[in-house]
Design an enzyme around this catalytic site. Structure first.
Site, PDB file in Angstrom:
ATOM      1  N   GLY A   1       0.831  -1.195   0.000  1.00  0.00           N
ATOM      2  CA  GLY A   1       0.000   0.000   0.000  1.00  0.00           C
ATOM      3  C   GLY A   1       0.864   1.242   0.000  1.00  0.00           C
TER       4      GLY A   1
ATOM      5  CG  ASP B   1      -4.947   9.885   8.690  1.00  0.00           C
ATOM      6  OD1 ASP B   1      -6.038  10.241   8.187  1.00  0.00           O
ATOM      7  OD2 ASP B   1      -3.997   9.410   8.028  1.00  0.00           O
TER       8      ASP B   1
END
Length: 928
Positions: free
Chosen positions: A573, A699
């Site tokens: 990722g 986040d």
């Protein structure tokens, strides 16, 4: 026969001086081309022609105007053949010298030099031709260049007569030497141009001041020698041309490659009349009618000027080298003859013997040999002359000085050879020296053993190396990061041992994290964590990388594999500032996830925010929770930070939900509220753990929540603490309200009027805007300062998506999304998939998404909510949204997939800017 004719046509001179237009004379029959242009104040040009302005007649006549020998035509056997006769007395030979006459014209600074060469013994057929004169007119100029001329000589039955070209020696061109034939079929081609070349040669195989030898080896040879001397005279000096320096520089750069090794190659010739070169022409003539072959040696000698004006220093010694040309331009050799005529005048023979005795011996050969000489231009010859030239005194003294010139000729030639060799060596080594110096100063060729064949190059190489030894050694950056690492083993406060590596030379100690702990124990513990991290910031200010951070260099990966115990595989990722790769430990074979962070981006962002890699490492080391990802190792290189964590193979939260749809997987049961309850409970537990350790994630989103394995009931873990930060206080609104109430009660009970300070320090909130806009809290969007409640808001957005399949605030751009977040309006209509959702779940969402952070629930309050504490059977709870939920979830996942592509483009273009009104970091998204 001893008569000498010197004739000048004043009318022609006046006409030639007044001529200001360009004329071109072309004679195709004799292949003669001559172009001249005379215009005052523009250029130095030389006009040749006869007294009656007939150039073709003067050039095609048998009596060549450039011929300085005594020739006459007599009728033998056939009556049309030509015969060469020489002067039979020394007096006649003396009169063969060239007569120089100078006549001033208008304007006075434009002199005309007339060379009149006549025949001492003239017949009736040749009187008119012998009286014709060759005029050279010089005007002021900027520059004069005469190109190399070509000639085409054809062998016929007529004899070959030597001829010398008389050119004004005060011009800027070199001396002219020619080999002409009296045959009408011989052709001479001359081209004059400006700014092309300064040398004029009539042979493509010979250079300026060349020695041309043409002999025939026979049994009997009759040699006739004619010596023509150039009078010693003062140079005619004129103003130096403005472009003369540029001309000489261009000649010097183009003629440095030539070298002269023969003894005759060192002859110099000045451009002034007083210092002309010594040229020797040996011509062999064959007379078929008389069976008479004569070897003619014409020597043109001159002495150095003795006047102060003529004894000048040379500007530069220029050497020219002969270049190979086509075979058609090379003069053919005359055929050999087995017999030569012995009939020769006795007086001529005696005179020839005297002249030949003074000449150097010549080896008989049948080839045309050429040598190269130097061209020397005098500075004084370019200045105006202050005294006139006496032609009579020059003519009388020329013969008297001839013997002295012959005696000093050998000494002058030897000196010229030595000077010429030195100049040639310097010119040859000029370019080589620069190249050698540049080669040895190149760091990639430093201290290399290069073999050179020439001795002078080896000497220069040694000198360069000795100079470089005195210089300090150059420090070159290695193509790869250095391999010498210092392995250090450190122990954290939690008794976990990790191995860190630092680069050599070591980086400075990391700075303290921006937080103020009220407890001394916590500060000492965090200080220990910072020292054990081993992640050091770069020393210099970073620059934007040329490649995107998602594409790691193969050199970096190769370096990592060679110097560490991890082997990198596929990319798992990517984030805003980092990429995640699959890696395997070479020692135990276990799989891990390696996060590679770009140092340049992190350092740039750290200048405006409190985001630091060492903070992330310290938080991961401190966070030992079952729902928080665990760190394994960390190190750094010159360009990147490396964080090795445990590998989570279950995938992202929402993608796993879409994959476990009953229509795609028969073994999976229907998705209900119980599944959403278990998921959100794990997330809240991890968030509460972080808040208890004074850490805010900032986040939280579905992409940062991963399953440990691929099963739906697998545990979840929070990842990506790149934006996580420490806070200085507990912003729990309940605690703040309690503190305020206590302060008010204390103030009311205080009768002395003293102000009692609160027990906790005043809150200091974070102001950095970070995270994904869809999951940002209103206080972060408004830039009013925020703390722990922002994580509760993000967790409420995740719960909303888990129950209906899409986020509550969506828009075409970030501005619309932010405006919806500030309004805080939630939609629980059945049209958007809320039919089967319980009211308890809706109530929890409303409390978690309260726009007021002080009224928003904390992590402990969420865990104590009714919907979290109430458990039910998974099969007994209703299915969430039926087909509408999966449809909306699939659409939302597709939207996030395209947003990732946009983020990749955004990251490659670095669309990051600072807000003009405040120092807040913002990102610009790309609309797809």
């Amino acid at each position: 026969m001893g008569h000498q004719i010197s004739k000048e046509d004043n009318g022609e001179q006046s006409n030639s001086n007044n001529l200001k237009k360009e004329r071109r004379y072309t004679t195709n029959s004799s292949n003669l081309h001559f172009l001249y242009q005379q215009e005052e104040g523009i250029g130095i040009n030389y006009k040749t022609g006869s007294a009656n302005n007939s150039l073709s007649n003067s050039t095609n006549s048998n009596n060549n105007n450039y011929n300085n020998t005594n020739s006459s035509n007599n009728n033998n056997n056939s009556g049309n053949n030509k015969k060469i006769t020489e002067s039979t007395s020394l007096e006649d030979f003396k009169q063969f010298s060239t007569t120089l006459s100078i006549s001033s014209t208008t304007p006075p600074d434009t002199p005309i030099i007339s060379y009149n060469n006549s025949n001492n013994n003239n017949n009736n057929n040749n009187n008119n031709k012998s009286n014709k004169a060759v005029h050279f007119t010089r005007t002021r100029s900027r520059s004069l260049n005469i190109t190399n001329t070509s000639r085409n000589l054809k062998v016929t039955s007529s004899p070959i007569i030597d001829s010398q070209v008389c050119a004004p020696n005060n011009s800027y061109n070199s001396s002219i030497q020619s080999l002409n034939s009296l045959s009408s079929t011989n052709s001479l081609s001359i081209n004059t141009n400006t700014n092309t070349s300064s040398s004029l040669s009539l042979s493509s195989n010979s250079s300026n001041n060349s020695l041309s030898t043409l002999t025939n080896t026979t049994t009997t040879t009759t040699t006739t020698t004619t010596t023509n001397t150039t009078q010693q005279q003062q140079p005619i000096k004129g103003r130096k041309s403005k472009s003369s320096n540029a001309l000489f520089k261009s000649l010097r750069s183009s003629l440095t490659g030539s070298s002269s090794s023969n003894s005759n190659s060192g002859k110099k010739r000045s451009s002034s009349i007083s210092s002309s070169t010594n040229s020797l022409d040996i011509n062999s003539a064959n007379n078929n009618n008389n069976n008479n072959n004569s070897l003619k040696v014409s020597s043109k000698k001159s002495s150095k000027g003795g006047s102060p004006n003529s004894s000048t220093e040379s500007l530069q010694s220029l050497s020219t080298s002969a270049s190979a040309s086509s075979l058609t331009s090379t003069p053919p050799l005359p055929p050999k003859s087995n017999a030569f005529s012995k009939s020769q005048n006795s007086s001529a023979s005696s005179l020839n013997k005297q002249v030949i005795s003074s000449l150097p011996p010549l080896a008989p050969t049948s080839t045309l040999t050429t040598t190269t000489t130097n061209l020397e231009v005098s500075k004084e010859s370019l200045k105006p002359s202050s005294t006139p030239i006496d032609n009579n005194s020059v003519a009388d003294s020329s013969y008297n000085n001839n013997n002295n010139n012959n005696n000093n000729n050998n000494n002058n030639n030897n000196n010229n050879n030595n000077n010429n060799n030195n100049n040639n060596n310097k010119n040859n080594n000029n370019l080589l020296d620069r190249l050698t110096d540049q080669l040895h100063r190149d760091p990639f060729f430093y201290n290399t053993n290069t073999a050179y064949q020439e001795e002078n190059i080896i000497v220069e190489e040694v000198v360069v190396k000795e100079e470089e030894k005195s210089l300090p050694p150059k420090k070159l950056p290695p193509p790869l990061p250095p391999k010498n690492f210092k392995q250090t083993t450190t122990t954290t406060a939690t008794t976990t041992t990790t191995t860190t590596t630092t680069m050599n030379p070591p980086s400075p100690i990391i700075q303290n994290v921006n937080r103020n702990n009220s407890s001394s124990n916590n500060s000492s513990r965090h200080e220990l964590l910072r020292k054990s991290s081993g992640i050091l910031p770069p020393q210099t200010e970073p620059t934007y990388p040329s490649e995107t951070s998602s594409k790691r260099s193969s050199v970096e990966i190769k370096y990592l594999e060679e110097n560490h115990k991890y082997q990198i595989f596929d990319r798992l990722g990517s984030g805003t500032f980092s990429d995640v790769y699959l890696c395997i430990n070479k020692e135990n074979g276990k799989q891990y996830a390696m996060k590679i962070i770009d140092k340049s981006l992190v350092t740039m962002i750290a200048q405006h925010t409190d985001m630091k890699v060492e903070t992330e490492v310290n938080i991961l080391k401190q966070s030992f929770h079952p729902h928080v990802i665990q760190i394994i190792d960390h190190f750094e290189s010159e360009l990147y930070y490396y964080i090795v964590t445990e590998l989570l193979q279950g995938g992202e939260l929402l993608y796993q939900l879409e994959k476990n749809h009953p229509s795609t997987n028969e073994n999976v049961s229907n998705y209900t509220e119980e599944h959403a309850r278990k998921i959100i409970k794990q997330v809240i537990q991890a968030v509460g753990f972080l808040h208890s350790n004074k850490i805010v994630h900032r986040d939280l989103k579905p992409e940062n929540i991963l399953f440990r394995d691929k099963s739906l009931g697998s545990i979840l873990k929070i990842i990506d603490f790149g934006l996580a930060s420490y806070v200085d206080h507990d912003c729990n609104c309940n605690n703040n309200n309690d503190n305020n109430n206590n302060n008010n009660n204390n103030n009311n009970n205080n009768t002395n009027g003293e102000v009692i300070q609160p027990s906790s320090p005043p809150p200091t909130k974070l102001i950095d805007v970070c995270g994904t806009p869809e999951f940002q809290a209103p206080e972060m969007v408004k830039r009013l300062g925020y703390s722990y409640p922002v994580d509760i808001w993000s967790t409420g957005i995740i719960l909303y998506i888990l129950l209906c399949g899409h986020p509550p605030f969506q828009g075409k751009n970030n501005m619309i999304v932010m405006s919806l977040i500030i309004k805080g309006e939630l939609n629980f209509d059945s049209s958007v998939g809320w039919d089967n959702v319980s009211e308890s779940a809706k109530d929890l969402i409303r409390k978690m998404l309260n726009p007021d952070p002080e009224k928003r629930l904390t992590a402990q309050q969420v865990l104590l909510h009714e919907w979290i504490t109430t458990s039910s059977d998974v099969n007994g709870s209703p299915q969430l949204g039926a087909p509408l939920f999966y449809k909306q979830l699939r659409r939302y996942n597709s939207q996030r997939h395209f947003e990732k592509i946009g983020d990749t483009l955004l990251k490659s273009q670095r669309f990051i800017y600072m807000s003009p009104e405040k120092d807040y970091l913002k990102r610009r998204s790309i609309q797809l």
